[in-house]
Design an enzyme around this catalytic site. Structure first.
Site, PDB file in Angstrom:
ATOM      1  CD  GLU A   5      -1.917  -2.350   1.317  1.00 55.05           C
ATOM      2  OE1 GLU A   5      -0.775  -2.685   1.676  1.00 55.05           O
ATOM      3  OE2 GLU A   5      -2.856  -3.164   1.189  1.00 55.05           O
ATOM      4  CG  PHE A  12      -6.410  -3.310   3.515  1.00 46.45           C
ATOM      5  CD1 PHE A  12      -6.504  -3.909   4.762  1.00 46.45           C
ATOM      6  CD2 PHE A  12      -7.070  -3.931   2.444  1.00 46.45           C
ATOM      7  CE1 PHE A  12      -7.232  -5.092   4.951  1.00 46.45           C
ATOM      8  CE2 PHE A  12      -7.787  -5.111   2.619  1.00 46.45           C
ATOM      9  CZ  PHE A  12      -7.870  -5.684   3.875  1.00 46.45           C
ATOM     10  CG  HIS A  55     -10.356  -7.264   7.792  1.00 49.81           C
ATOM     11  ND1 HIS A  55      -9.616  -7.990   8.675  1.00 49.81           N
ATOM     12  CD2 HIS A  55      -9.717  -7.391   6.601  1.00 49.81           C
ATOM     13  CE1 HIS A  55      -8.587  -8.556   8.050  1.00 49.81           C
ATOM     14  NE2 HIS A  55      -8.621  -8.202   6.799  1.00 49.81           N
TER      15      HIS A  55
END
Ligand SMILES: Cc1ncc(C[n+]2csc(CCOP(=O)(O)OP(=O)(O)O)c2C)c(N)n1
Ligand SMILES: Cc1ncc(C[n+]2csc(CCOP(=O)(O)OP(=O)(O)O)c2C)c(N)n1
Ligand SMILES: [Mg+2]
Ligand SMILES: [Mg+2]
Lengths: 352, 324, 352, 324
Positions: free
Chosen positions: B56, B82, B125
């Site tokens: 990322e 993320f 998440h």
């Protein structure tokens, strides 16, 4: 986490000989049976498993081969694809399954789920679902071992995909500079989610093994057939010895193949979910690749080899398999019967 | 002309249309365009549509550098968490470079990510991290709540000359709605009154707009006429529209999927406190102060829902409104 | 940023021969004189330079040797230690100095300062003060060049310290997989701030060069004497040719020595600040190391060599030096005379 | 017993005392303990005091893993923005692991960083990013404003069994104040009334407490009696103390070095709006909406100062207070 001076490991006692091989086969079968049961649950009990579950079928030889070199108090820190490790460490399958089912009797009382198993009492502190980050955590556990001079080493497992995350490089550099007692096991199962590793790894693009990354830290880097637990054991033992001797980290690439899809299909509730076809087939239309590796199924191959070498007889193999199936079935029933946590429990465990 | 379309498809449509419009728009990310059969790859070719590794920091940083030199990258980041591994790029690179250069460069970059997938994905998440990106000068943050907004705001994000974080709710992925055909651009920084009302203002973001609308229906049946305001973009934040609504109704409930002090709602409440000085009654309905738990009853307990909104509205209705 | 099909570079015309060598010497002297003037400003005009300034003295051979291979439209993306590059690219020294002084006539109108020079009109888009992050930006600039098929390549400069930041590894992997047209120049000036690189780099700990990190991406990695501009030119030319040919990135480690301290002393205003002794002396008490490298001063050595080889005469060397000094002195006067920005201007440039 | 001490020395003293107390406390970071002559290294040895490379993700992640397995690491991160390259570790690892493990592990980790160095460091080194870490369940955030608090809060942070981000103001580094000798622990989550007053509440954080105190002195000379409340920890946030003060004075000015929507002040204002319902008048004094500029007049313009606080207080004093 309990702290022990590293004792002699049960498994080490029998590092050679058929005891050891049978132990290995038993663990591999237990992992496989567990994962098959998880997969079946999506069909047999739809809705029971939420979120995203990831299986270790195909990784059995890598997990068991590596952990066969472990001493009693050594620490194990895998990725979010984490069912197999506590199976080997002796965590009751009931507790693991109940956690995957989100039940109160689960390892983490339903707070973690499939991706976040944790059994610190068995030297398995926990996992991260964010790729690569737990490589740093494992490195920190090795720092604890070094500072406390506990004699422990750390087994750090992570995926091929994770080896493209900055955390991987930063951690290995620090571990090498500080000579931390850790073995890095790069589980190259050839896919990161839906992406074949050849599409994203510069070493792979050039036809080199991923273990070449070890050069960036001037540490040993080895690639080994990750479908063969004995081969894995051999290279990991060397890396573990090096760590125990205070010489620092090593990088071991175990190359194998994930046999199921990355995870169950991602859906928005209440749509139900199951395991789809493997990406080789579903995404790349490459059934040949899939069949090729299916034929190399590490559990089946190890069984055949042990029978051939007479390290195992057909009846004892069957006994091992039946016992594993029964143990897993018991775990499923236990988990199904365990209650869901009460809503208000959600505010526990936020702070220590 | 309009068509019924899913939220996810509306986003995809905007990306395709903008890529057709402007050859400088490129699109890449993990686990996309894996094979030559990929429709985006077929349409735009492998220079403009790419697959990226799990990197990322490089993915976003490359987007920043490409944007500085003439492209308009859209980076697919999947789950908004993320971005955290690369957060310097998001809040300390992309939005600063123009300013530090004294206006010489610009960074037309779209960071696309889903957020708040409360569906058993546990603690890392499913959270909402948009508050971390609010109030960063130079950075825009978009949170669409309907398929039409999803399309129009994506078009605006791609055309904008600044870095824009485009956060779509995973929970709305399959929701359907009318979406205008062809060119459709919803300006960034303009809130939308999703439902007009007189008794109370409900300010809600993303998925919570859907819950607020459902709550408003239930309240209407009980004779309470709620106005639902959707900021649509958290940065720029359309304070006047929100404050005007609150001044009109005299009561406000702010609904946010994030925990209280990491919610956009708390910041908006602060604005209301300063600007709607005669407001007497304000309630926050946010996630409880816990990470997202895995198990269903736990998760349902933590995340805000219709019932909690209805209750909060009733509690503010118990106060005398002071506004005219 | 203006886009050109890469034309023939002025400098390339004369890649061999004394024209080229004189051009190199001139640029090296201009950088050195500029940095000396910045350093003097802390004494002669206390308070005029705020924050943290970082000088490139010692890096001249690396900068000029590398940029001597540049074609006209190639992009240059250095780290926050960035004064030297625009000097070579032709940015007026007046504008650079005025920026360092925080003046309205500065390159960035006083918004960026020493760490954040930017001159996109000369293919220098800008810098980051956060270590390693601009390596990704430079890689993105190379992506633009590739997508637009502009024929440009990117020169990406960063420090030895930055090579321990995740962004470095992630970016080089992606550049290698995508075969981006970029040359990574790892400026090993042997220190990251106050830390000698041997204390933090695993390759260095093992006695290996830092260019070994290239193995992690299966790309060429070379270490070169960064005090010799001709040696640098040679290896960078090869890397640049590779990039131009579409074969992807290379890693070049230029090894030299930073001749001044990391930066001016960090103080809380209104305490005044100056450049302290070099860390070798101030922190490590190792004057010998410092003197050793001081004797290898790239500007002095190159001068001596050119005189010896008769590529330069003493009078023309003096002319070059006098011209550089005059140019820098003019820049200082210009910058001192330039107004500070008006407070309300601060709200400009936030959004495009 | 107490001694006059600089803010920076107070922090160092707490670290030394806690390291003497508990052999599990370790301390590492970049550019520290470079040589054997380093006093910390001499005192505690090279196992417990270490130099690290520029690898914040690994530095913090190693701290997390070490904390999970029995150490109590303090990671020196220097400027708080440097945490952003590793932000997942800060807000999505350290504070989540205990919860996800169902209470089995804990992460007693201190992340020490300076913030807000408004001294010509330009756009990437001088900003305040504490709002990004507020409201993250499981994470504590400390911002001391005096030498005594700096010591007592550092001791508490090290003893805490949770991850704590300890943010010291670079602008206060050399400020002096009385600091208690020996064991001195200031509990996390307890605001401090730095100056009692009756007319107006000023809530300020870190460096801004100093500015608020100076402003209060000036206001006192004009007959306005301001109460200055210092939350000291942004998480947990001591809402009752703040709200009680506001209920008492009926007026509040919130001062924050960060831009408006990325300030702690906006979140606190939201709490006040919900809990001090009869408050009529609230003002935010924050940085203007721009990154930190390099040049001095620009930077001074963007950052809040005494004058702006005085003006805001006067403007709220113009309102009639409604409280008893
Ligand atoms: C930082 C980050 N980016 C992306 C993801 C999404 N993601 C989850 S699993 C996965 C693939 C991981 O692949 P690998 O490391 O090879 O492990 P494997 O699944 O093969 O065991 C990805 C990209 C994530 N969890 N974290
Ligand atoms: C992510 C990050 N961590 C720490 C710093 C603080 N810092 C500023 S300069 C510097 C040293 C950089 O060393 P190197 O990369 O070798 O470049 P050099 O200064 O030698 O040119 C450090 C650590 C930073 N700016 N960014
Ligand atoms: Mg994999
Ligand atoms: Mg350096």
């Amino acid at each position: 986490m309990p702290r022990k001076t590293a004792g002699k490991s049960l498994t080490r006692k029998a590092r050679t000989g058929s005891d050891q091989l049978q132990w290995m086969y038993t663990q591999m079968v237990r992992i496989r049976e567990f994962e098959e049961a998880v997969k079946r649950t999506f069909i047999e009990h739809p809705g029971v498993i939420r979120g995203h579950s990831h299986l270790g079928d195909g990784a059995e030889a890598s997990i068991v081969g590596a952990l066969s070199t472990r001493h009693d108090a050594d620490i194990v820190m895998p990725s979010y694809r984490c069912h197999g490790y506590p199976v080997v460490l002796g965590t009751p399958l009931r507790k693991i399954m109940a956690e995957v089912f989100g039940r109160r009797d689960g390892l983490c009382h339903g707070f973690g789920g499939s991706m976040h198993l944790s059994d610190p009492s068995r030297y398995f502190p926990g996992t991260s679902g964010i790729i690569g980050q737990a490589i740093a955590h494992a490195t920190g556990a090795a720092l604890t071992a070094q500072v406390k001079n506990s004699g422990q080493i750390v087994y750090c497992f992570f995926g091929d995909g994770a080896s493209k995350q900055g955390a991987f490089f930063e951690s290995l550099n620090m571990a090498a500079v500080w000579k931390l007692p850790i073995v890095y096991v790069l589980e190259n199962n050839q896919y990161q989610a839906y992406t074949h590793f050849s599409l994203e790894d510069a070493n792979a693009v050039a036809g080199d093994p991923l273990s070449k990354k070890a050069d960036a830290f001037s540490i040993p880097g080895v690639t080994v057939d990750g479908t063969d637990p004995v081969a894995v054991q051999k290279v990991v033992a060397k890396a573990a010895d090096r760590a125990r001797a205070g010489k620092g980290p090593s990088l071991v690439e175990t190359k194998f193949y994930r046999l199921s899809a990355h995870g169950n299909v991602i859906t928005v509730p209440p749509l139900s979910t199951q395991f789809p076809d493997h990406e080789a087939v579903a995404v790349y239309g490459n059934r040949k690749e899939f069949e090729h590796w299916k034929a190399k199924d590490p559990v089946k191959r190890f069984r055949a080899r042990l029978l051939k070498n007479r390290a195992l007889t057909e009846p004892s193999a069957k006994r091992i398999e039946a016992a594993a199936r029964a143990e897993v079935e018991d775990a499923v029933q236990f988990a199904l019967a365990s209650p869901l946590p009460a809503p208000e429990e959600a505010l526990q465990y936020v702070y220590a | 002309m309009a068509r019924e379309m899913m939220y996810a498809d509306a986003i995809a449509t905007a990306i395709i249309e903008e890529m057709q419009r402007d050859p400088n728009v490129i699109f890449y990310g993990q686990n996309m365009a894996m094979t030559e059969r990929d429709p985006m790859l077929k349409k735009f070719g492998k220079q403009r549509v790419r697959i990226a590794p799990i990197s990322e920091t490089a993915e976003i940083g490359i987007g920043v550098g490409a944007a500085m030199t003439g492209l308009r990258p859209i980076v697919e980041l999947w789950m908004s968490e993320f971005m955290l591994v690369a957060f310097d790029q998001v809040i300390n690179e992309a939005p600063r470079l123009r300013y530090m250069s004294g206006g010489q460069v610009s960074v037309p970059l779209v960071l696309k990510a889903g957020y708040g997938f409360c569906a058993g994905w546990a603690g890392q998440h499913s959270n909402c991290v948009y508050h971390t990106m609010m109030g960063i000068p130079g950075l825009k943050v978009v949170v669409p709540s309907t398929p039409a907004d999803a399309k129009g705001l994506m078009a605006a994000a791609i055309r904008d000359n600044n870095p824009v974080v485009y956060l779509h709710s995973y929970m709305l992925t399959l929701d359907k709605g009318e979406v205008p055909d062809g060119e459709y651009v919803v300006p960034l920084g303009v809130a939308d009154i999703k439902r007009a009302g007189t008794d109370v203002t409900i300010v809600a973001v993303g998925w919570m707009v859907k819950k607020a609308m459902a709550a408003a229906d239930r309240l209407a049946a009980e004779g309470i006429n709620a106005e639902v305001v959707d900021p649509r973009t958290l940065a720029p934040l359309d304070v006047p529209t929100i404050v005007d609504s609150v001044k009109k109704t005299g009561r406000v409930v702010l609904v946010d999927q994030a925990p209280r002090h990491s919610s956009a709602a708390a910041v908006i409440a602060g604005e209301i406190a300063e600007h709607a000085a005669d407001l007497r009654t304000l309630r926050l309905v946010t996630a409880l102060d816990a990470p997202n738990p895995y198990s269903e009853p736990l998760e349902n307990y933590v995340v805000p829902n219709e019932d909690k909104i209805v209750d909060a509205v009733k509690s503010v209705m118990a106060h005398e409104a002071v506004a005219a």
